[in-house]
Write an enzyme that holds these catalytic residues in place. Sequence first.
Site: not given
Ligand code: AMP
Length: 169
Positions: A57, A94
């Site tokens: 995205r 996780e």
């Molecule tokens: P993080 O590495 O935990 O910051 O997760 C970021 C990535 O996971 C991004 O590329 C988001 O597209 C996806 N992501 C994580 N949590 C969500 C959520 N609640 N809704 C949509 N996309 C998420």
Amino acid sequence: MIERFIRDVPDFPKPGILFKDITPLLQSPEGLKASIDGLSSLVDPASYDVICGIESRGFIFGTALAHALGKGFIPIRKPGKLPSKTAAESYELEYGTDTIEVHTDAVSPGERVLMVDDLLATGGTMEAGLNLIRKIGGDPVACVFVIELLFLNGRARLDAPSHSLLKFD
Ligand code: AMP
């Protein structure tokens, strides 16, 4: 203005996750324009040379932003997708780990990079993205996101200024 185009989908992709669906935003001409205009206003475009987006995205917003500002675009991809010589960075999930890759010649030495993704959650993905750009000699000047999930405090992991258009508690 763009908040009304974000759709909450409970329990996707697994129970307990409230997924922030950006497809209604992309589908809306006003929503898409407002999100790209908004992202472009978060960081002075004169402070960076090129835009980097994280699969997948981050590609949508990053490429549109690059086009709007007359910049180039660098894709950070999942493993095994990029055809030339790559650098890789792994990060904790996780359960288990994930890896992202970039072409080693994607930046010139010291080139200033704006990092883009759709959403900041725990920050693990963007932290790895920052490490990867530095590994190949780039200088990430800032990170921008359409959405930030404040309760996960992902920005604490990011050692570059970070900005988001929409913040959720
Ligand atoms: P993080 O590495 O935990 O910051 O997760 C970021 C990535 O996971 C991004 O590329 C988001 O597209 C996806 N992501 C994580 N949590 C969500 C959520 N609640 N809704 C949509 N996309 C998420």
